[in-house]
Write an enzyme that holds these catalytic residues in place. Structure first.
Site, PDB file in Angstrom:
ATOM      1  N   HIS A 184      38.238  16.316   6.356  1.00  0.00           N
ATOM      2  CA  HIS A 184      38.289  15.042   5.645  1.00  0.00           C
ATOM      3  C   HIS A 184      37.824  15.235   4.195  1.00  0.00           C
ATOM      4  CE1 HIS A 184      37.637  13.065   9.795  1.00  0.00           C
ATOM      5  NE2 HIS A 184      38.800  12.624   9.376  1.00  0.00           N
ATOM      6  N   CYS A 270      29.880  11.182   9.437  1.00  0.00           N
ATOM      7  CA  CYS A 270      30.730  10.670  10.529  1.00  0.00           C
ATOM      8  C   CYS A 270      29.932   9.964  11.609  1.00  0.00           C
ATOM      9  CB  CYS A 270      31.494  11.778  11.218  1.00  0.00           C
ATOM     10  SG  CYS A 270      32.011  13.133  10.255  1.00  0.00           S
TER      11      CYS A 270
HETATM   12  N1  GLY Z   1      36.147  16.134  16.031  1.00  0.00           N
HETATM   13  C1  GLY Z   1      36.208  15.199  14.988  1.00  0.00           C
HETATM   14  C2  GLY Z   1      37.603  14.961  14.573  1.00  0.00           C
HETATM   15  O1  GLY Z   1      38.380  15.881  14.600  1.00  0.00           O
HETATM   16  O2  GLY Z   1      37.988  13.881  14.233  1.00  0.00           O
END
Ligand code: GLY
Length: 280
Positions: A184, A270
Site C-alpha cells: 500500500h 492497518c
Molecule cells: N494481509 C494484509 C493484506 O494483504 O491486505
C-alpha cells in the site's frame, strides 16, 4: 540528512503542528485465521497467540495516547480483518466505506461500518467496480495522497478524490503499481503531523512539494508505516536509526513489536482506525 521537497521547511517538528487531536480508535482482534492472511512473500507463519499479545500492546499504546479504543471481536471468516484501516476513510464526521481490492476482504467492511455509525458517523461507500484500500490513503495536513496499487484501482482513487473534492479537500494520486517493495502507499509513506512526511525512497518528490521529508533507510523500510497519534509516533520496534531520527526531530516515539503482523503484510497503521469522535 533530511530532505526537503519544494519549499523549505523546519528541520525539527513544527510547533503547533496542525494535527487534529484524536480521541478514539477502532481495532479488531486478530483471529487464529491470521495464518491464512494474504501475503506476498513467505516470511513464516504468524503465531496467533503472539499476535494477540502484540495486539494488546498496540491497544495499550493507543490508550496511552489518549484514545478510547473500541475492540471489535475477531472474525474467523476473514483472516485479514484485524487490518481495519483498509475498510474506511474518515474525514471529520464523515466516513467513506471502502471496497477492498482483495475479494477475500470485501466482507470485512460491514462490522466496521456498524461500529462507525454507532460512534456517530455518517457513511457513504465506494461503488463497484472501483476498489480502494484505506492503506492507500494518506492524509497529510488538510490534503490527501492516494496510492494506485495492486489493491486500489484508478476508479477507486477517482471516487475518493471526488468525495474529498466535494468537501473542499485536495487529493493527489501516486501510482505505485510498478513497485514490488510495498503493498500500500502507506507501507512507505506516513504523515507525522504538520508538514512532515516519513517516506522511503522512490516516490515522485514533486508530489510532496511544501512538505519536509524524513527519510527511511532501505533496510528499515518496514518502519515507514509509522503512526502519529497526538503527541507520539508509534514505530515498529527493531528500527533504531529511524527511531533516533524521529526523536532527534522532537517526536516522542513508542516502539511496538509487529513481527507477527509483518508476516502477513500488516503494519501499524492497518491495525486501527483513529479519529476524533463527532459531536453527539
Ligand atoms: N494481509 C494484509 C493484506 O494483504 O491486505
Amino acid at each position: 540528512m533530511d530532505k526537503t521537497a519544494g519549499t523549505p521547511s523546519t528541520s525539527a517538528r513544527a510547533e503547533g503542528a496542525t494535527t487534529a487531536r484524536l480521541d478514539a480508535a477502532i481495532v479488531r482482534l486478530p483471529d487464529a485465521a491470521l495464518v491464512h492472511g494474504l501475503r506476498r512473500d513467505d516470511r513464516g507463519w504468524p503465531s496467533p497467540a503472539l499476535a494477540l499479545e502484540q495486539h494488546a500492546r498496540y491497544r495499550e499504546a493507543l490508550a496511552s495516547c489518549g484514545l478510547a479504543v473500541t475492540v471489535l471481536p475477531a472474525d474467523p471468516a476473514h483472516p485479514d480483518a484485524t487490518f481495519v484501516e483498509d475498510t474506511a476513510v474518515i474525514v471529520g464526521g464523515e466516513v467513506l466505506i471502502t471496497r477492498p481490492g482483495a475479494p477475500s476482504r470485501r466482507g470485512e467492511v460491514d462490522a466496521v461500518e456498524s461500529a462507525l455509525r454507532a460512534a456517530g458517523f455518517e457513511t457513504s461507500a465506494i461503488e463497484a467496480p472501483a476498489t480502494l484500500d484505506g492503506g492507500d490513503v494518506c492524509e497529510a495536513d488538510g490534503r490527501f495522497f492516494v496510492g494506485i496499487s495492486a489493491r486500489t484501482n484508478e476508479a477507486g482513487a477517482n471516487q475518493l478524490a471526488s468525495w474529498l473534492a466535494r468537501r473542499g479537500i485536495g487529493c493527489t494520486a501516486i501510482d505505485i503499481r510498478a513497485r514490488t517493495d510495498i503493498l500500500h502507499l502507506k507501507s512507505g509513506l506516513a504523515w507525522l503531523g504538520g508538514r512532515d512526511l516519513l517516506a522511503i525512497d522512490g516516490f515522485p518528490m514533486a508530489d510532496f512539494a511544501g512538505y519536509s521529508i524524513v527519510p527511511v533507510d532501505a533496510d528499515e523500510a518496514y518502519a515507514a508505516n509509522a503512526v502519529c497519534v497526538n503527541d507520539a509516533v508509534l514505530v515498529a520496534s527493531g528500527h533504531p536509526r529511524l527511531q533516533a531520527r524521529l526523536e532527534g526531530r522532537g517526536y516522542r516515539t513508542l516502539a511496538l513489536d509487529m513481527s507477527e503482523f509483518a508476516r502477513v503484510d500488516g503494519g501499524l497503521s492497518c491495525l486501527s482506525l483513529r479519529f476524533r469522535r463527532p459531536p453527539c
